[in-house]
Write a protein that holds these residues in place. Structure first.
Motif, PDB file in Angstrom:
ATOM      1  N   UNK A   1      -4.788  18.915 -20.305  1.00 16.19           N
ATOM      2  CA  UNK A   1      -4.105  17.623 -20.253  1.00 16.19           C
ATOM      3  C   UNK A   1      -3.551  17.358 -18.854  1.00 16.19           C
ATOM      4  N   UNK A   2      -2.997  18.393 -18.240  1.00 15.10           N
ATOM      5  CA  UNK A   2      -2.462  18.237 -16.880  1.00 15.10           C
ATOM      6  C   UNK A   2      -3.582  17.863 -15.908  1.00 15.10           C
ATOM      7  N   UNK A   3      -4.746  18.504 -16.031  1.00 17.79           N
ATOM      8  CA  UNK A   3      -5.873  18.165 -15.158  1.00 17.79           C
ATOM      9  C   UNK A   3      -6.323  16.729 -15.410  1.00 17.79           C
ATOM     10  N   UNK A   4      -6.360  16.334 -16.684  1.00 16.75           N
ATOM     11  CA  UNK A   4      -6.777  14.965 -17.006  1.00 16.75           C
ATOM     12  C   UNK A   4      -5.803  13.948 -16.430  1.00 16.75           C
ATOM     13  N   UNK A   5      -4.511  14.223 -16.574  1.00 16.69           N
ATOM     14  CA  UNK A   5      -3.487  13.306 -16.051  1.00 16.69           C
ATOM     15  C   UNK A   5      -3.594  13.225 -14.533  1.00 16.69           C
ATOM     16  N   UNK A   6      -3.729  14.392 -13.883  1.00 12.06           N
ATOM     17  CA  UNK A   6      -3.858  14.395 -12.422  1.00 12.06           C
ATOM     18  C   UNK A   6      -5.122  13.654 -11.992  1.00 12.06           C
ATOM     19  N   UNK A   7      -6.228  13.918 -12.706  1.00 15.68           N
ATOM     20  CA  UNK A   7      -7.485  13.245 -12.372  1.00 15.68           C
ATOM     21  C   UNK A   7      -7.366  11.740 -12.522  1.00 15.68           C
ATOM     22  N   UNK A   8      -6.763  11.301 -13.623  1.00 17.68           N
ATOM     23  CA  UNK A   8      -6.579   9.860 -13.831  1.00 17.68           C
ATOM     24  C   UNK A   8      -5.679   9.241 -12.769  1.00 17.68           C
ATOM     25  N   UNK A   9      -4.611   9.965 -12.427  1.00  9.43           N
ATOM     26  CA  UNK A   9      -3.695   9.457 -11.397  1.00  9.43           C
ATOM     27  C   UNK A   9      -4.401   9.365 -10.044  1.00  9.43           C
ATOM     28  N   UNK A  10      -5.194  10.374  -9.723  1.00  9.97           N
ATOM     29  CA  UNK A  10      -5.947  10.352  -8.460  1.00  9.97           C
ATOM     30  C   UNK A  10      -6.941   9.194  -8.451  1.00  9.97           C
ATOM     31  N   UNK A  11      -7.667   9.010  -9.546  1.00  7.70           N
ATOM     32  CA  UNK A  11      -8.650   7.929  -9.610  1.00  7.70           C
ATOM     33  C   UNK A  11      -7.969   6.571  -9.477  1.00  7.70           C
ATOM     34  N   UNK A  12      -6.864   6.395 -10.201  1.00  6.52           N
ATOM     35  CA  UNK A  12      -6.135   5.129 -10.147  1.00  6.52           C
ATOM     36  C   UNK A  12      -5.638   4.859  -8.726  1.00  6.52           C
ATOM     37  N   UNK A  13      -5.000   5.863  -8.146  1.00  2.03           N
ATOM     38  CA  UNK A  13      -4.464   5.702  -6.795  1.00  2.03           C
ATOM     39  C   UNK A  13      -5.579   5.419  -5.800  1.00  2.03           C
TER      40      UNK A  13
ATOM     41  N   UNK B   1       0.841  -1.202   0.000  1.00  2.00           N
ATOM     42  CA  UNK B   1       0.000   0.000   0.000  1.00  2.00           C
ATOM     43  C   UNK B   1       0.873   1.247   0.000  1.00  2.00           C
ATOM     44  N   UNK B   2       1.969   1.215   0.756  1.00  3.57           N
ATOM     45  CA  UNK B   2       2.901   2.351   0.770  1.00  3.57           C
ATOM     46  C   UNK B   2       3.519   2.548  -0.613  1.00  3.57           C
ATOM     47  N   UNK B   3       3.886   1.447  -1.264  1.00  2.00           N
ATOM     48  CA  UNK B   3       4.454   1.540  -2.616  1.00  2.00           C
ATOM     49  C   UNK B   3       3.445   2.155  -3.582  1.00  2.00           C
ATOM     50  N   UNK B   4       2.189   1.843  -3.400  1.00  2.00           N
ATOM     51  CA  UNK B   4       1.139   2.415  -4.253  1.00  2.00           C
ATOM     52  C   UNK B   4       1.063   3.923  -4.036  1.00  2.00           C
ATOM     53  N   UNK B   5       1.161   4.343  -2.794  1.00  2.00           N
ATOM     54  CA  UNK B   5       1.143   5.783  -2.502  1.00  2.00           C
ATOM     55  C   UNK B   5       2.354   6.461  -3.132  1.00  2.00           C
ATOM     56  N   UNK B   6       3.524   5.828  -3.032  1.00  2.76           N
ATOM     57  CA  UNK B   6       4.727   6.390  -3.641  1.00  2.76           C
ATOM     58  C   UNK B   6       4.559   6.466  -5.161  1.00  2.76           C
TER      59      UNK B   6
ATOM     60  N   UNK C   1      -8.483   4.034  -6.393  1.00  3.57           N
ATOM     61  CA  UNK C   1      -9.011   2.687  -6.611  1.00  3.57           C
ATOM     62  C   UNK C   1      -8.081   1.628  -6.003  1.00  3.57           C
ATOM     63  N   UNK C   2      -6.782   1.790  -6.213  1.00  2.00           N
ATOM     64  CA  UNK C   2      -5.825   0.817  -5.683  1.00  2.00           C
ATOM     65  C   UNK C   2      -5.816   0.864  -4.156  1.00  2.00           C
ATOM     66  N   UNK C   3      -5.824   2.076  -3.600  1.00  3.90           N
ATOM     67  CA  UNK C   3      -5.839   2.200  -2.149  1.00  3.90           C
ATOM     68  C   UNK C   3      -7.148   1.687  -1.557  1.00  3.90           C
ATOM     69  N   UNK C   4      -8.276   1.919  -2.265  1.00  2.70           N
ATOM     70  CA  UNK C   4      -9.562   1.418  -1.790  1.00  2.70           C
ATOM     71  C   UNK C   4      -9.543  -0.112  -1.760  1.00  2.70           C
TER      72      UNK C   4
END
Length: 152
Positions: free
Chosen positions: A108-120, A52-57, A122-125
């Protein structure tokens, strides 16, 4: 073995245990086996926490890369816009193009950040759900062991 594997073995041990007659479904389990399985969980739980820590990193790295890419795109756009401003005939076109590039870069930056937040998220959830289930199973097993020990 992963925590889930150990919990499956623990569950199977309970399923295959001897049921005490007239006890309301209580059963007899091999305490040593249960302790071994609990020790196995204790050994493996830090691994899942490390994952989980690696996922956060990884999430932080994804956001950092996205920010650097966005900044590079913005700098490139600003540089290009400045070069075009020096030419009198195309000043208006350059300003429009620069704004468009900046807008696209920010989008594009907002999309990338949004995708990264969603991915993170989901993985953390998923990791949280796995750990919550493991903890609930562990508590249930401990409760069953305490209940069984009190009856003896």
């Amino acid at each position: 073995m992963t925590v889930d594997d150990v919990l499956d073995v623990l569950d199977e041990l309970l399923d295959n245990s001897w049921r005490m007659p007239l006890s309301g479904g209580r059963c007899v389990v091999d305490a040593e086996k249960v302790r071994d399985l609990i020790d196995e969980i204790r050994v493996n739980l830090p691994t899942e926490i490390q994952q989980a820590h690696a996922i956060v990193v990884d999430r932080k790295e994804i956001l950092s890369v996205a920010t650097r890419e966005a900044e590079a795109i913005i700098q490139k756009a600003e540089s290009r816009a400045k070069a075009l401003v020096n030419k009198e005939d195309i000043v208006k076109d350059a300003q429009l193009k620069a704004k468009e590039i900046l807008s696209q870069a920010n989008l594009k930056a907002r999309e990338i950040r949004g995708g990264a937040h969603e991915f993170s998220d989901a993985v953390l959830r998923d990791a949280e759900e796995t750990m919550t289930k493991a903890l609930a199973d562990l508590r249930s097993t401990r409760h069953a062991l305490r209940t069984s020990a009190k009856q003896k």
